[in-house]
Design a protein around this motif. Structure first.
Motif, PDB file in Angstrom:
ATOM      1  N   LYS A  55       0.817  -1.203   0.000  1.00 39.88           N
ATOM      2  CA  LYS A  55       0.000   0.000   0.000  1.00 39.88           C
ATOM      3  C   LYS A  55       0.860   1.266   0.000  1.00 39.88           C
ATOM      4  O   LYS A  55       0.539   2.256  -0.671  1.00 39.88           O
ATOM      5  N   SER A  85       2.215   2.063  -3.514  1.00 42.19           N
ATOM      6  CA  SER A  85       1.109   2.513  -4.377  1.00 42.19           C
ATOM      7  C   SER A  85       0.722   3.946  -4.049  1.00 42.19           C
ATOM      8  O   SER A  85       0.454   4.747  -4.954  1.00 42.19           O
ATOM      9  N   TYR A 109       0.863   7.233  -6.456  1.00 40.10           N
ATOM     10  CA  TYR A 109      -0.347   8.036  -6.617  1.00 40.10           C
ATOM     11  C   TYR A 109      -0.090   9.503  -6.263  1.00 40.10           C
ATOM     12  O   TYR A 109      -0.480  10.414  -6.996  1.00 40.10           O
ATOM     13  N   GLU A 125      -0.095   1.709 -11.034  1.00 40.19           N
ATOM     14  CA  GLU A 125      -0.415   1.377  -9.650  1.00 40.19           C
ATOM     15  C   GLU A 125       0.763   0.736  -8.942  1.00 40.19           C
ATOM     16  O   GLU A 125       0.843   0.754  -7.713  1.00 40.19           O
ATOM     17  N   THR A 126       1.675   0.174  -9.719  1.00 37.85           N
ATOM     18  CA  THR A 126       2.839  -0.476  -9.117  1.00 37.85           C
ATOM     19  C   THR A 126       3.948  -0.589 -10.150  1.00 37.85           C
ATOM     20  O   THR A 126       3.782  -0.168 -11.302  1.00 37.85           O
TER      21      THR A 126
END
Length: 291
Positions: A209, A212, A216, A230-231
């Motif tokens: 998390k 990510s 973001y 996202e990764t």
């Protein structure tokens, strides 16, 4: 009798009253008419430019919402009108000097053929320029590669295209010589960052998390970023674990994003105390990954 002949007669009547010498009068009339045609040429070219570039709704030279395609067409129309009108004015000035080339152009078939043969390159340039604009191959402001020259399009004329490279050098290329155009300004670009970590690195640290959220938040902080992944992607396991991060950016903003993101990535890894080593960068153009 034409308008110019009427004007010439009026000027002659005025001058002959002051200077009754016929030869001097004819000379002064010719000079006055040449000055008249030069002024007309200046006024008409300025008026056409004013009508084309400063029509209603334009605050400055170009409205902010005007696209590069519209600007390119406007410049082409202006150049075409100016070229045609200046050619006509040149004929009128030559006529005042006693050289009337209109009958020569109309009647000299052999000369016309010779001129046409010699003007093949000019005609090719003009036609090629029209196709370049009509097909929307290039427009002012595009970053392109033409004939192994790279630069930003600064002008598209009736005969030539002008590029300015990163050194500030201006390269002029005849439209007819343009065969292949590599346009890097048609699609969004991609910043592609590769880095390698040790084989025993816990790859879950790049799929959690925190990482990510880091990606973001970076996308939100950089206005040139269109879309963040996202990764990271694991792309190789030879001599360590190689990861790639692909960031969609605004057109030709990928280099700046690549440089900036590397700094943020290093700071993130140092903050998390991750062990890694950076590898060479893969640059991109036209929204496609390059080698």
């Amino acid at each position: 009798m034409s308008l110019s002949d009427n004007l010439r007669g009026i000027i002659k009547e005025i001058i002959i009253k002051i200077i009754p010498n016929e030869s001097i009068t004819e000379l002064l009339v010719a000079i006055a008419m040449i000055i008249f045609w030069v002024i007309i040429a200046y006024l008409v070219t300025k008026l056409s430019k004013l009508l084309i570039f400063k029509t209603k709704g334009f605050k400055n030279k170009f409205h902010e919402s005007e696209t590069n395609e519209q600007l390119t067409v406007r410049k082409l129309i202006n150049n075409l009108i100016r070229a045609v009108f200046i050619f006509w004015i040149a004929i009128m000035i030559l006529k005042e000097l006693g050289v009337d080339i209109v009958p020569l152009i109309a009647g000299a078939g052999v000369m016309a053929f010779a001129i046409g043969f010699g003007a093949q390159e000019l005609i090719k340039d003009l036609i090629s320029g029209l196709f370049l604009i009509g097909d929307k191959t290039i427009k002012i402001g595009d970053y392109v590669e033409i004939n192994n020259y790279k630069g930003t399009i600064t002008n598209i004329g009736l005969r030539r295209v002008k590029l300015e490279n990163w050194k500030g050098e201006v390269i002029t290329i005849n439209n007819g010589d343009i065969k292949i155009v590599l346009n890097e300004s048609l699609k969004n670009s991609f910043a592609v960052i590769e880095f390698t970590v040790e084989p025993n690195f816990d790859i879950n640290l790049l799929y959690n998390k925190e990482f990510s959220e880091f990606l973001y938040n970076y996308g939100l902080s950089n206005p040139n970023v269109i879309k963040m992944p996202e990764t990271a992607l694991l792309t190789s396991i030879n001599e360590g674990l190689k990861f790639t991060i692909n960031i969609e950016t605004a057109i030709r903003k990928h280099v700046g994003v690549e440089r900036d993101f590397r700094v943020h990535l290093v700071n993130y890894f140092n903050k998390m105390d991750y062990k890694f080593k950076m590898t060479s960068l893969i640059k991109t153009i036209d929204g496609k990954q390059g080698e």
